[in-house]
Motif scaffolding. Structure first.
Motif, PDB file in Angstrom:
ATOM      1  N   PRO B  33       0.877  -1.168   0.135  1.00 27.43           N
ATOM      2  CA  PRO B  33      -0.004  -0.136   0.110  1.00 27.43           C
ATOM      3  C   PRO B  33       1.056   1.226  -0.051  1.00 27.43           C
ATOM      4  O   PRO B  33       2.092   1.310   0.497  1.00 27.43           O
ATOM      5  CB  PRO B  33      -0.889  -0.172   1.425  1.00 27.43           C
ATOM      6  CG  PRO B  33      -0.383  -1.367   1.932  1.00 27.43           C
ATOM      7  CD  PRO B  33       0.703  -2.001   1.328  1.00 27.43           C
ATOM      8  N   PHE B  34       0.225   2.433  -0.652  1.00 28.60           N
ATOM      9  CA  PHE B  34       1.097   3.461  -0.790  1.00 28.60           C
ATOM     10  C   PHE B  34       0.622   4.576   0.350  1.00 28.60           C
ATOM     11  O   PHE B  34      -0.522   4.852   0.445  1.00 28.60           O
ATOM     12  CB  PHE B  34       0.872   4.382  -2.137  1.00 28.60           C
ATOM     13  CG  PHE B  34       1.523   5.490  -2.430  1.00 28.60           C
ATOM     14  CD1 PHE B  34       3.053   5.488  -2.725  1.00 28.60           C
ATOM     15  CD2 PHE B  34       1.001   6.589  -1.863  1.00 28.60           C
ATOM     16  CE1 PHE B  34       3.927   6.442  -2.833  1.00 28.60           C
ATOM     17  CE2 PHE B  34       1.775   7.914  -1.938  1.00 28.60           C
ATOM     18  CZ  PHE B  34       3.208   7.942  -2.695  1.00 28.60           C
ATOM     19  N   THR B  35       1.515   4.566   1.438  1.00 28.86           N
ATOM     20  CA  THR B  35       1.071   5.301   2.584  1.00 28.86           C
ATOM     21  C   THR B  35       2.026   6.791   2.580  1.00 28.86           C
ATOM     22  O   THR B  35       2.957   6.535   2.270  1.00 28.86           O
ATOM     23  CB  THR B  35       1.257   4.684   3.901  1.00 28.86           C
ATOM     24  OG1 THR B  35       2.640   4.191   3.735  1.00 28.86           O
ATOM     25  CG2 THR B  35       0.507   3.556   3.955  1.00 28.86           C
ATOM     26  N   PHE B  36       1.048   7.798   3.135  1.00 25.15           N
ATOM     27  CA  PHE B  36       2.101   9.048   2.912  1.00 25.15           C
ATOM     28  C   PHE B  36       1.292   9.960   3.980  1.00 25.15           C
ATOM     29  O   PHE B  36       0.102   9.614   4.714  1.00 25.15           O
ATOM     30  CB  PHE B  36       1.659   9.861   1.477  1.00 25.15           C
ATOM     31  CG  PHE B  36       0.348  10.045   1.341  1.00 25.15           C
ATOM     32  CD1 PHE B  36      -0.485   9.188   0.759  1.00 25.15           C
ATOM     33  CD2 PHE B  36      -0.284  11.360   1.568  1.00 25.15           C
ATOM     34  CE1 PHE B  36      -1.884   9.304   0.391  1.00 25.15           C
ATOM     35  CE2 PHE B  36      -1.511  11.465   1.247  1.00 25.15           C
ATOM     36  CZ  PHE B  36      -2.474  10.488   0.649  1.00 25.15           C
ATOM     37  N   GLY B  91       8.663   8.041  -4.170  1.00 24.80           N
ATOM     38  CA  GLY B  91       8.314   8.862  -2.757  1.00 24.80           C
ATOM     39  C   GLY B  91       7.553   7.813  -1.979  1.00 24.80           C
ATOM     40  O   GLY B  91       7.640   6.644  -2.151  1.00 24.80           O
ATOM     41  N   PRO B  92       6.837   8.372  -0.944  1.00 23.36           N
ATOM     42  CA  PRO B  92       6.714   9.796  -0.624  1.00 23.36           C
ATOM     43  C   PRO B  92       7.904  10.277   0.227  1.00 23.36           C
ATOM     44  O   PRO B  92       8.675   9.481   0.805  1.00 23.36           O
ATOM     45  CB  PRO B  92       5.501  10.048   0.344  1.00 23.36           C
ATOM     46  CG  PRO B  92       5.529   8.771   1.004  1.00 23.36           C
ATOM     47  CD  PRO B  92       6.170   7.474   0.003  1.00 23.36           C
ATOM     48  N   PHE B  93       8.392  11.694  -0.048  1.00 21.04           N
ATOM     49  CA  PHE B  93       9.721  12.035   0.576  1.00 21.04           C
ATOM     50  C   PHE B  93       9.159  13.392   1.779  1.00 21.04           C
ATOM     51  O   PHE B  93       8.024  13.878   1.446  1.00 21.04           O
ATOM     52  CB  PHE B  93      10.301  12.484  -0.317  1.00 21.04           C
ATOM     53  CG  PHE B  93      11.097  11.706  -1.472  1.00 21.04           C
ATOM     54  CD1 PHE B  93      11.894  10.595  -0.897  1.00 21.04           C
ATOM     55  CD2 PHE B  93      10.770  11.617  -2.596  1.00 21.04           C
ATOM     56  CE1 PHE B  93      12.688   9.760  -1.663  1.00 21.04           C
ATOM     57  CE2 PHE B  93      11.433  10.472  -3.414  1.00 21.04           C
ATOM     58  CZ  PHE B  93      12.558   9.574  -3.004  1.00 21.04           C
ATOM     59  N   GLY B  94      10.027  13.533   2.604  1.00 25.67           N
ATOM     60  CA  GLY B  94      10.003  14.780   3.427  1.00 25.67           C
ATOM     61  C   GLY B  94       8.981  14.534   4.673  1.00 25.67           C
ATOM     62  O   GLY B  94       8.480  13.491   4.830  1.00 25.67           O
TER      63      GLY B  94
END
Lengths: 365, 272
Positions: B33-36, B91-94
């Protein structure tokens, strides 16, 4: 451990042992009028009798005709180009009927043994380690090659006019980070070993016990090398550069600075890079390539239609305040190791030590 | 999470928000899963053209949303993508907005300019988790009335309980209903919130951030309750390329959302 002594006529055996143990030997050689680290086929290719004379904006070699091969201090590059390459593909993309297939770029490290590395370059290596290897995202290409380095360092027996490693705490004597350390003497080399990797090499060399005379000469040479003309202000003083951001002296430097980026390219700790998308004409692959970049380049501070550092004075200020001051918050020390390359390779003869002292002015005792 | 090598993201829908500005709805082709966090960004690449940083607008119906303005070659190509075309995503970054830390407080959003995605994403989150926060105050400045994106959203927020929406247009001569003439900072005097229990999130030009600070001080908002989303040149997203530095900070890694006291000495210093 007691230091051993390797007679000069046996230096070729060091090269032979390194080759036998599977290392590609990288050593200093004279190329295009400078000392350059490159693949060393034979001990005869070392810069025998060569010293360099440097001053702001100048670097000249002289053949003294003596029997030493490490009497010089440095050339335009140290270890940086071998670990943080000036050009590195970071990923590739291939267009297929099923969409894009992204591929990683595997590191291809090889065991490299460097002969003749100086104390300042070892300090620079440890700073680059912090940036590239001990960060949240370890650089895979840097890290893989870093693990396969054998460093045979040499203490400096003299200093050049642009050397100031004594004041940054990075020279003239190597104290850490090497596998083997040499002091080059009149008749041979005092040999100190620091690591298991180094011991595996010295065990195969015909070392004699170092005599008291040898040690005395090594100490004399170090003492001689410690006489340096330039003094970089200490770390605490350098932080005060940030209190001088509006000093008119930045503009004065900008009137001389060509924004060519030579200082950042020759600096052994500068780490800026940019990325370009390149399409390989035959395969049609997308290659995402990372190149060395410089905070002096026009696009370095570009964001959506705006250039943060349009003036050269702002770019020089960014470089110097980062290198000497804000670097301390990032990596616990200044980013300058006192090698003096940015001074001698500056075509406008701008001297970072002189400029820092001028800007700090009265603040600096 | 993907750092060095992009993963594929397939374009499902493009919503044109205004000429030259569109929201891409992307299906992330990943097994995990793409988590951010809201306020983080991705590095998006167009095959053969290049890679750019774009802040995350949100997640809806299993699709990742990025709102993109056509400025350069890469962004222009992105908003012209066809359905089912793919782009690369790292990503995600930062660091994003620490929204969980703000629970139980009044939220104040201050933005200026076109499509300030990082803040709109945070507002959407706060609205979706309405009971976790007290009052929501949204201050948005644009040049012209027509520049306001997502107008229906602002209308909906305005009618929501305990939510104040204040809009300002700086280059209009006639005042419209619900609007003030002037800069977003002029709206601060009308904002009603508890300065001792608030979190202020600001996104937009730095000159606006600087201008907002005296107003916030006047309202006795503490520096430690202010967060800023900063923008710099990002080449890598991982704190390595050196382009995004503000003083000692790597904006891509230590930000782009900063606690105001951390960047206060550098804010508005020309050339940093």
């Amino acid at each position: 451990m007691e230091k051993g002594f390797l007679p000069r006529e046996n230096l070729s055996q060091l090269h032979a042992v390194l080759c036998q143990q599977g290392y590609k030997v990288i050593g200093p050689q004279v190329k295009d009028g400078a000392i350059v680290f490159d693949g060393l086929r034979d001990i005869a290719d070392l810069p025998w009798g060569i010293v360099e004379h440097t001053e702001a904006g100048a670097y000249r070699l002289e053949d003294t005709g003596d029997n030493r091969c490490f009497a010089w201090n440095n050339g335009p590059q140290g270890l940086k180009p071998w670990l943080f390459k000036s050009q590195q593909t970071v990923w590739r993309g291939e267009a297929t009927s099923d969409g894009i297939r992204f591929k990683s770029e595997q590191p291809s490290p090889q065991p490299l043994a460097f002969i003749g590395i100086r104390s300042c370059d070892i300090s620079a290596l440890y700073l680059q380690d912090k940036h590239f290897m001990h960060s949240a995202y370890a650089d895979p290409w840097y890290t893989a090659q870093r693990k396969q380095l054998c460093l045979i360092a040499v203490n400096c027996s003299r200093s050049n006019d642009t050397c100031f490693c004594e004041s940054t705490g990075d020279g003239v004597e190597a104290t850490y980070g090497y596998d083997i350390l040499l002091d080059e003497l009149d008749d041979g080399y005092l040999v100190d070993v620091k690591s298991e990797r180094g011991r595996a090499i010295t065990a195969a060399l015909p070392l004699q016990p170092g005599s008291q005379q040898h040690h005395k000469q090594a100490q004399r040479q170090l003492k001689n090398a410690r006489h340096q003309q330039r003094v970089m202000p200490d770390a605490e003083q350098l932080l005060k550069l940030l209190e001088h951001l509006n000093d008119k002296h930045w503009q004065d430097i900008a009137e001389r600075c060509l924004a060519c980026g030579n200082c950042t390219l020759t600096c052994p700790t500068c780490f800026c890079s940019k990325q370009e998308a390149e399409v390989e004409p035959v395969s049609g692959e997308h290659h995402q390539v990372r190149y060395w970049d410089s905070c002096f380049s026009e696009k370095h501070g570009y964001i959506a239609g705006m250039q943060l550092r349009g003036d050269v004075s702002q770019r020089y200020r960014q470089w110097m305040t980062h290198k000497l001051a804000t670097w301390q918050a990032q990596y616990d020390r200044s980013g300058c190791v006192g090698c003096g390359r940015c001074i001698s390779w500056c075509p406008a003869a701008i001297d970072i030590v002189a400029e820092a002292n001028l800007i700090l002015g009265d603040d600096h005792d | 999470m993907t750092d060095y090598v992009p993963i594929r993201a397939r374009l499902m829908v493009t919503t044109e928000e205004s000429p030259g500005l569109a929201t891409l709805h992307l299906k992330v082709q990943s097994e995990t899963p793409f988590t951010f966090q809201f306020g983080q960004f991705n590095m998006l690449s167009m095959f053969g053209i290049g890679e750019i940083p774009i802040s995350i607008m949100g997640w809806q119906d299993g699709l990742l949303m990025h709102t993109i303005r056509a400025v350069g070659r890469v962004s222009t190509a992105m908003i012209g993508m066809q359905k089912d075309q793919e782009l690369g995503l790292r990503g995600p970054f930062g660091k994003g907005w620490p929204l969980e830390k703000f629970e139980g407080r009044d939220l104040v959003f201050i933005t200026a300019g076109l499509g300030c995605a990082p803040v709109v994403a945070a507002i959407n989150y706060a609205v979706a988790h309405r009971n976790r926060y007290r009052r929501i105050v949204i201050l948005q400045g644009v040049k012209h009335h027509n520049d306001l994106l997502w107008q229906p959203k602002y209308d909906a927020w305005r009618t929501m309980g305990d939510c104040q929406v204040l809009l300002a247009a700086s280059e209009e001569s006639k005042r419209k209903h619900h609007w003030k003439l002037g800069l977003v900072t002029a709206l601060l005097d009308d904002a009603e919130f508890d300065p001792r229990h608030c979190a202020v999130m600001i996104c937009g030009p730095e000159i606006m951030m600087l201008a907002a600070m005296p107003f916030l001080q006047k309202h006795q908002v503490r520096d430690e309750d202010i967060y800023l989303s900063m923008e710099r040149n990002f080449q890598c997203g991982m704190g390595a390329c050196g382009h995004c530095q503000i003083g000692p900070h790597f904006v891509c890694r230590d930000g782009p959302v900063f606690h105001y006291p951390d960047v206060k000495p550098w804010l508005g210093v020309k050339g940093f």
